[in-house]
Enzyme design. Structure first.
Site, PDB file in Angstrom:
ATOM      1  N   ARG A 144       0.831  -1.200   0.000  1.00  0.00           N
ATOM      2  CA  ARG A 144       0.000   0.000   0.000  1.00  0.00           C
ATOM      3  C   ARG A 144       0.872   1.259   0.000  1.00  0.00           C
ATOM      4  NH1 ARG A 144      -3.047  -3.185  -1.279  1.00  0.00           N
ATOM      5  NH2 ARG A 144      -5.122  -3.722  -0.462  1.00  0.00           N
TER       6      ARG A 144
ATOM      7  N   TYR B 155      -0.951   4.353  -1.738  1.00  0.00           N
ATOM      8  CA  TYR B 155      -2.200   4.593  -1.007  1.00  0.00           C
ATOM      9  C   TYR B 155      -1.903   5.109   0.395  1.00  0.00           C
ATOM     10  CZ  TYR B 155      -6.700   3.568   1.233  1.00  0.00           C
ATOM     11  OH  TYR B 155      -7.882   3.657   1.928  1.00  0.00           O
TER      12      TYR B 155
ATOM     13  N   LYS C  38      -2.884   8.750   2.000  1.00  0.00           N
ATOM     14  CA  LYS C  38      -3.760   8.867   3.157  1.00  0.00           C
ATOM     15  C   LYS C  38      -3.046   9.521   4.332  1.00  0.00           C
ATOM     16  CE  LYS C  38      -7.643   7.158   1.601  1.00  0.00           C
ATOM     17  NZ  LYS C  38      -8.864   7.989   1.519  1.00  0.00           N
TER      18      LYS C  38
ATOM     19  N   ARG D 218     -11.498  -6.042  -5.366  1.00  0.00           N
ATOM     20  CA  ARG D 218     -10.100  -6.435  -5.200  1.00  0.00           C
ATOM     21  C   ARG D 218      -9.982  -7.900  -4.802  1.00  0.00           C
ATOM     22  NH1 ARG D 218      -8.279  -2.883  -0.917  1.00  0.00           N
ATOM     23  NH2 ARG D 218     -10.201  -1.686  -0.984  1.00  0.00           N
TER      24      ARG D 218
END
Length: 247
Positions: A146, A149, A153, A190
């Protein structure tokens, strides 16, 4: 319900599905007039039937002019919820510059745009609640694959705290909601795209020591806390709702 948002006007991005949709419906149930925004307008066709105080609008949160026009057309906003986003799967070695840029654009810069459009009116009226949906993934704790992402975030959390500090005497509160792994259409897609969907589903559920995925209704309830007067003394904070993932 209790009418905790009676007489207030909310603008919710990412309302086409998942958390954004659940937040829009709960806010409407609690008395708010809600502008529900999504890139795909057709996903929200049923919302006015479920809650007549919801008005769906098509919105691309990566388009500055469209964002400004949509928020201006929404009228005097009391609540802004930034829930639109995109999940890139992969480590930094799997992430192209295009994926990196898209992650920041859709997850962080979109908040910069909507807040910039809504904040002057809130400041002028001396009240408002801005709720940015971040994530525990990488921005609070390390989660594999991640990179982009999580970085985007984390930027949302940084923006939340900075704006909260800058407007702290204006009557506008700014907070971040950080969900754990939550059952949603995005997660389902996903899982379905993985090599072993059942194993992937178990892996996602096992992230949470509580032993299950979160529900969008639970995230909506957390957003309601920030939006309502219950949180009148709360700003610049991160509310982690993750089933113990970050313990």
């Amino acid at each position: 319900m209790s009418g905790r948002l009676e007489g207030r006007r909310a603008f919710v991005t990412g309302a086409g599905q998942g958390m954004g949709r659940a937040i829009a419906l709960l806010f409407a149930t609690e008395g708010a007039a809600v502008v529900a925004a999504s890139r795909t307008l057709a996903k929200m066709d049923d919302l006015p039937r479920l809650a007549p105080s919801i008005r769906p609008v098509g919105l691309d949160v990566t388009d500055r002019d469209t964002v400004q026009a949509a928020i201006a057309a929404a009228g005097d906003l009391d609540i802004l919820v930034n829930c639109a986003g995109w999940v890139h799967n992969g480590s930094i070695l799997d992430c192209s510059e295009e994926d990196w840029a898209k992650s920041l654009e859709q997850n962080a810069t979109s908040c910069f745009r909507t807040i910039g459009a809504a904040l002057p009116g809130m400041i002028a009226r001396g009240r408002g609640s801005i709720i940015n949906v971040a994530s525990v993934a990488s921005s609070i704790t390390g989660v594999a694959n991640r990179a982009a992402y999580g970085a985007s975030k984390a930027a949302v959390i940084g923006l939340t705290k900075q704006v909260a500090r800058d407007v702290i005497r204006t009557g506008v509160r700014v907070n971040a909601l950080c969900p754990g792994t939550t059952a949603s259409p995005s997660l389902e897609s996903r899982i379905a795209a993985s090599a072993d969907p059942e194993a992937t589903r178990r892996e996602f559920a096992e992230r949470q020591p509580i032993g299950r995925l979160g529900e969008v209704s639970e995230m909506a309830a957390a957003a309601l806390y920030f939006a309502a007067d219950d949180a009148a003394f709360t700003t610049g904070q991160i509310l982690v709702v993750d089933g113990g993932q970050t313990l």
